[in-house]
Design an enzyme around this catalytic site. Structure first.
Site, PDB file in Angstrom:
ATOM      1  CB  CYS A   7      -0.947  -0.007   1.190  1.00  0.00           C
ATOM      2  SG  CYS A   7      -2.365  -1.111   0.987  1.00  0.00           S
ATOM      3  CG  ASP A  30      10.570  -9.295  -6.143  1.00  0.00           C
ATOM      4  OD1 ASP A  30       9.516  -9.867  -5.804  1.00  0.00           O
ATOM      5  OD2 ASP A  30      11.570  -9.203  -5.388  1.00  0.00           O
ATOM      6  CG  HIS A  98      -1.320  -5.405  -1.057  1.00  0.00           C
ATOM      7  ND1 HIS A  98      -1.740  -4.126  -0.725  1.00  0.00           N
ATOM      8  CD2 HIS A  98      -1.712  -5.599  -2.341  1.00  0.00           C
ATOM      9  CE1 HIS A  98      -2.355  -3.576  -1.758  1.00  0.00           C
ATOM     10  NE2 HIS A  98      -2.346  -4.466  -2.765  1.00  0.00           N
ATOM     11  CG  HIS A 100       2.411 -10.249  -4.079  1.00  0.00           C
ATOM     12  ND1 HIS A 100       2.064 -10.221  -2.742  1.00  0.00           N
ATOM     13  CD2 HIS A 100       3.453 -11.112  -4.172  1.00  0.00           C
ATOM     14  CE1 HIS A 100       2.860 -11.037  -2.061  1.00  0.00           C
ATOM     15  NE2 HIS A 100       3.707 -11.596  -2.912  1.00  0.00           N
ATOM     16  CG  HIS A 102       5.849 -13.593  -7.281  1.00  0.00           C
ATOM     17  ND1 HIS A 102       7.013 -13.104  -6.729  1.00  0.00           N
ATOM     18  CD2 HIS A 102       5.026 -13.872  -6.236  1.00  0.00           C
ATOM     19  CE1 HIS A 102       6.897 -13.090  -5.394  1.00  0.00           C
ATOM     20  NE2 HIS A 102       5.711 -13.551  -5.074  1.00  0.00           N
TER      21      HIS A 102
HETATM   22  P1  5GP Z   1       5.827 -13.315  -1.359  1.00  0.00           P
HETATM   23  O1  5GP Z   1       6.867 -14.186  -0.721  1.00  0.00           O
HETATM   24  O2  5GP Z   1       4.980 -12.595  -0.338  1.00  0.00           O
HETATM   25  O3  5GP Z   1       4.990 -14.053  -2.384  1.00  0.00           O
HETATM   26  O4  5GP Z   1       6.620 -12.252  -2.190  1.00  0.00           O
HETATM   27  C1  5GP Z   1       6.954 -10.986  -1.724  1.00  0.00           C
HETATM   28  C2  5GP Z   1       7.883 -10.378  -2.736  1.00  0.00           C
HETATM   29  O5  5GP Z   1       7.997  -9.002  -2.475  1.00  0.00           O
HETATM   30  C3  5GP Z   1       9.304 -10.962  -2.676  1.00  0.00           C
HETATM   31  O6  5GP Z   1       9.655 -11.484  -3.945  1.00  0.00           O
HETATM   32  C4  5GP Z   1      10.165  -9.757  -2.300  1.00  0.00           C
HETATM   33  O7  5GP Z   1      11.432  -9.755  -2.920  1.00  0.00           O
HETATM   34  C5  5GP Z   1       9.305  -8.586  -2.739  1.00  0.00           C
HETATM   35  N1  5GP Z   1       9.522  -7.369  -1.963  1.00  0.00           N
HETATM   36  C6  5GP Z   1       9.598  -7.271  -0.602  1.00  0.00           C
HETATM   37  N2  5GP Z   1       9.779  -5.998  -0.239  1.00  0.00           N
HETATM   38  C7  5GP Z   1       9.828  -5.265  -1.381  1.00  0.00           C
HETATM   39  C8  5GP Z   1      10.006  -3.868  -1.648  1.00  0.00           C
HETATM   40  O8  5GP Z   1      10.137  -3.018  -0.764  1.00  0.00           O
HETATM   41  N3  5GP Z   1      10.004  -3.490  -2.957  1.00  0.00           N
HETATM   42  C9  5GP Z   1       9.832  -4.374  -3.979  1.00  0.00           C
HETATM   43  N4  5GP Z   1       9.848  -3.908  -5.228  1.00  0.00           N
HETATM   44  N5  5GP Z   1       9.662  -5.699  -3.760  1.00  0.00           N
HETATM   45  C10 5GP Z   1       9.654  -6.140  -2.481  1.00  0.00           C
HETATM   46 ZN    ZN Z   2      -1.815  -3.317   1.157  1.00  0.00          ZN
END
Ligand code: 5GP
Ligand code: ZN
Length: 114
Positions: A7, A30, A98, A100, A102
């Protein structure tokens, strides 16, 4: 949502390398890429995970998916192949609550995922 990292990215309180934005979604690179192309696509409305998307909001999911496909085409990975991942809740490895998608591509993927 106040404490949500994504957010804050939507509100531009935290910088991100934005690839696409419209009134409903944002796509950005990412911060810790796991492939040459690693882009996250998120709705601007906060939902913690797929588990929290109400039936009446289901159109946002197709919008995110078809935009991921469009970006894959733009990044020239559509023909060779790409992977779209939607981690949902803790055992999947979801770390940011939140929702997302990939979009990963630009290298050979392996199966099964870890
Ligand atoms: P999850 O494990 O929740 O599916 O993926 C979270 C993703 O968010 C990870 O691939 C991580 O590298 C990415 N991520 C975490 N913090 C940040 C950030 O501050 N900026 C960006 N661009 N990506 C982030
Ligand atoms: Zn959010």
């Amino acid at each position: 949502m106040e404490d949500c990292l994504f957010c804050k990215i939507i509100k531009k309180k935290i910088p991100a390398s934005t690839v696409y934005e419209d009134e409903r979604i944002v796509a950005f690179n990412d911060i810790n890429p796991q492939a040459p192309v690693h882009i996250l696509l998120i709705p601007k409305e906060h939902y913690a995970s797929l588990n929290d998307i109400p039936e009446e909001k289901k159109d946002i999911l197709s919008h995110l998916l078809l935009k991921a496909r469009e970006i894959a085409r733009e990044k020239k990975i559509a023909g060779k192949g790409y992977r779209i991942v939607l981690n949902t809740a803790r055992e999947s490895g979801q770390e940011v609550f939140h929702i997302h998608f990939h979009l990963l591509g630009g290298r050979q993927m392996t199966w099964p995922p870890g």
